[in-house]
Write a protein that holds these residues in place. Structure first.
Motif, mmCIF file in Angstrom:
data_model
loop_
_atom_site.group_PDB
_atom_site.id
_atom_site.type_symbol
_atom_site.label_atom_id
_atom_site.label_comp_id
_atom_site.label_asym_id
_atom_site.label_seq_id
_atom_site.Cartn_x
_atom_site.Cartn_y
_atom_site.Cartn_z
ATOM 1 N N ILE A 1 -5.693 1.002 9.367
ATOM 2 C CA ILE A 1 -4.156 2.205 8.601
ATOM 3 C C ILE A 1 -4.301 2.125 7.212
ATOM 4 O O ILE A 1 -4.294 2.953 6.458
ATOM 5 N N VAL A 2 -4.372 0.736 6.675
ATOM 6 C CA VAL A 2 -4.464 0.454 5.290
ATOM 7 C C VAL A 2 -5.642 1.031 4.706
ATOM 8 O O VAL A 2 -5.573 1.610 3.566
ATOM 9 N N ALA A 3 -6.708 0.749 5.284
ATOM 10 C CA ALA A 3 -8.143 1.340 4.791
ATOM 11 C C ALA A 3 -8.063 2.753 4.573
ATOM 12 O O ALA A 3 -8.459 3.565 3.570
ATOM 13 N N LEU B 1 -6.004 -4.125 -5.683
ATOM 14 C CA LEU B 1 -5.331 -4.817 -4.630
ATOM 15 C C LEU B 1 -5.632 -6.071 -4.347
ATOM 16 O O LEU B 1 -6.844 -6.338 -4.037
ATOM 17 N N ASP B 2 -4.516 -7.043 -4.397
ATOM 18 C CA ASP B 2 -5.011 -8.498 -4.436
ATOM 19 C C ASP B 2 -4.901 -8.883 -3.022
ATOM 20 O O ASP B 2 -3.736 -9.032 -2.494
ATOM 21 N N GLU B 3 -5.851 -9.009 -2.193
ATOM 22 C CA GLU B 3 -5.972 -9.410 -0.960
ATOM 23 C C GLU B 3 -4.922 -8.422 0.100
ATOM 24 O O GLU B 3 -4.381 -9.160 1.026
ATOM 25 N N ILE C 1 1.005 -1.012 0.070
ATOM 26 C CA ILE C 1 0.137 0.171 -0.045
ATOM 27 C C ILE C 1 0.915 1.270 -0.073
ATOM 28 O O ILE C 1 0.570 2.281 -0.702
ATOM 29 N N PHE C 2 1.928 1.187 0.881
ATOM 30 C CA PHE C 2 2.897 2.409 0.577
ATOM 31 C C PHE C 2 3.374 2.398 -0.866
ATOM 32 O O PHE C 2 3.581 3.767 -1.162
ATOM 33 N N GLN C 3 3.731 1.460 -1.360
ATOM 34 C CA GLN C 3 4.108 1.694 -2.935
ATOM 35 C C GLN C 3 3.054 2.338 -3.740
ATOM 36 O O GLN C 3 3.504 3.034 -4.517
ATOM 37 N N MET C 4 2.007 2.091 -3.340
ATOM 38 C CA MET C 4 0.620 2.615 -4.160
ATOM 39 C C MET C 4 0.609 4.100 -3.931
ATOM 40 O O MET C 4 0.617 4.935 -4.951
ATOM 41 N N LEU C 5 0.769 4.378 -2.677
ATOM 42 C CA LEU C 5 0.632 5.757 -2.242
ATOM 43 C C LEU C 5 2.097 6.682 -3.133
ATOM 44 O O LEU C 5 1.661 7.721 -3.332
ATOM 45 N N VAL C 6 3.111 6.026 -2.960
ATOM 46 C CA VAL C 6 4.149 6.690 -3.309
ATOM 47 C C VAL C 6 4.226 6.952 -4.769
ATOM 48 O O VAL C 6 4.472 7.841 -5.746
#
Ligand code: ADP
Ligand code: MG
Length: 243
Positions: free
Chosen positions: A179-181, A165-167, A152-157
Motif C-alpha cells: 500500500i505504501v509503495a 523517505l527515511d526508512e 506517507i499520508f502526510q506526503m500525499l496530502v
C-alpha cells in the motif's frame, strides 16, 4: 532539481558526512542505501535543515536557488518534505488538525473545511486508512507500521515537490508495504523527485528506482542503476565495489 555540492557535515564537532555530491532531477526516483550509522539520516536531516547538524562546507541548491542555510520551514514552503525514520508523538493534536495547520502554513491558498476534508478522504482511501484513524493524536500509541503509513499520508496530502523517505518501508507488513509503495507511485509524476532511504529490496518489487546511491562511512561510494541492489544482496556492503 536538488543539487548537493561537496557537502561536509558535523554533529557535535564530529565529522559525519564527507564530500557528498548528488544531483536529483525531476521525475526521478532515487535510492540511498548503506550500513547502519553510515550517515543516511544525517544527510536527510541536513537537507531538511535540522539545526542539530552543522554544515561545515558545501551547498544545497534547489532549482539553482541556494537553500543551504534556510530554515526547515522555509524549505518546506519551497517544496521539500522529509518523512522521519523515528516520527515524534504529538499528544493533543489529531492527524487531521496537524495536517490542516501544515497545509495552510505551506500553501498559498487555504482550503475550506469541506475541501480539506475531501482531500483527506481521498488520500486516506489510497492508503486504506480509516477516517476515524485521522482523529487520533499524531503517532500516539501508533504501531511502527501505522507511524510509517501516517508519514506517507502526510506526503500525499501536502504534495511536496521533493520527498525524502527515511526508512518509510521499515516495520511494515507485506500488505502495508504494498500500500505504501502504491502511495509512492501515485504521488510520483514528472514534476516530482523522491529519495528513498531503505535497507530492504522488497520495496523495489513495486517501485522502480532510476538511480541508487550507496553510502559508507559518510561518503557516497557508488552511484549506479537498480542492478546494484541485487549485487548488494549477494555481496553485502563489505564486499561491494565500484566497478
Ligand atoms: P544511518 O541513518 O545511516 O544509520 P545516521 O545518519 O543516523 O546513520 O548516523 C551517522 C553517524 O552519526 C553514526 O555514527 C551516529 O552514531 C552518528 N550520530 C548521529 N547523531 C549523533 C549525535 N547526536 N551525536 C554524535 N553522533 C551522532
Ligand atoms: Mg537512519
Amino acid at each position: 532539481m536538488l543539487e548537493i555540492k561537496n557537502l561536509n557535515v558535523n554533529i557535535n564537532e564530529k565529522e559525519i558526512l564527507r564530500n557528498i555530491n548528488m544531483n536529483l532531477e525531476k521525475g526521478k526516483i532515487y535510492v540511498l542505501m548503506g550500513p547502519n550509522g553510515s550517515g543516511k539520516s544525517t544527510l536527510a536531516n541536513t537537507i531538511m535543515g535540522n539545526p542539530k547538524y552543522s554544515i561545515k562546507s558545501g551547498k544545497i541548491l534547489l532549482n539553482n536557488d541556494d537553500i543551504t542555510n534556510n530554515s526547515p520551514n522555509e524549505k518546506a514552503k519551497k517544496g521539500l518534505f522529509l518523512s522521519f525514520q523515528y516520527p515524534q508523538e504529538i499528544s493533543g493534536v489529531t492527524i487531521s488538525n496537524f495536517l490542516k495547520q501544515s497545509y495552510n502554513s505551506l500553501k498559498k491558498k487555504t482550503l475550506s473545511f469541506l475541501e480539506f476534508k475531501k482531500l483527506l478522504k481521498e488520500k486516506a482511501n489510497l492508503l486504506k486508512i480509516n477516517e476515524t484513524f485521522l482523529e487520533r493524536y499524531l503517532n500516539e500509541g501508533f504501531s511502527g507500521g501505522e507511524k510509517k503509513k501516517t508519514e506517507i499520508f502526510q506526503m500525499l496530502v501536502l504534495n511536496p515537490a521533493i520527498a525524502i523517505l527515511d526508512e518509510s518501508d521499515s516495520g511494515l507488513d507485506i500488505d502495508s508495504l504494498k500500500i505504501v509503495a502504491e502511495g509512492i507511485n501515485k504521488f510520483m509524476n514528472h514534476e516530482k523527485t523522491i529519495l528513498i532511504i531503505t535497507h530492504h529490496k522488497k520495496i523495489f518489487d513495486y517501485v522502480n528506482p532510476d538511480k541508487v546511491f550507496i553510502m559508507k562511512n559518510g561518503e557516497i561510494i557508488i552511484q549506479k542503476g537498480r542492478e546494484i541492489i541485487e549485487e548488494l544482496e549477494k555481496r553485502g556492503y563489505e564486499n561491494i565495489k565500484n566497478d
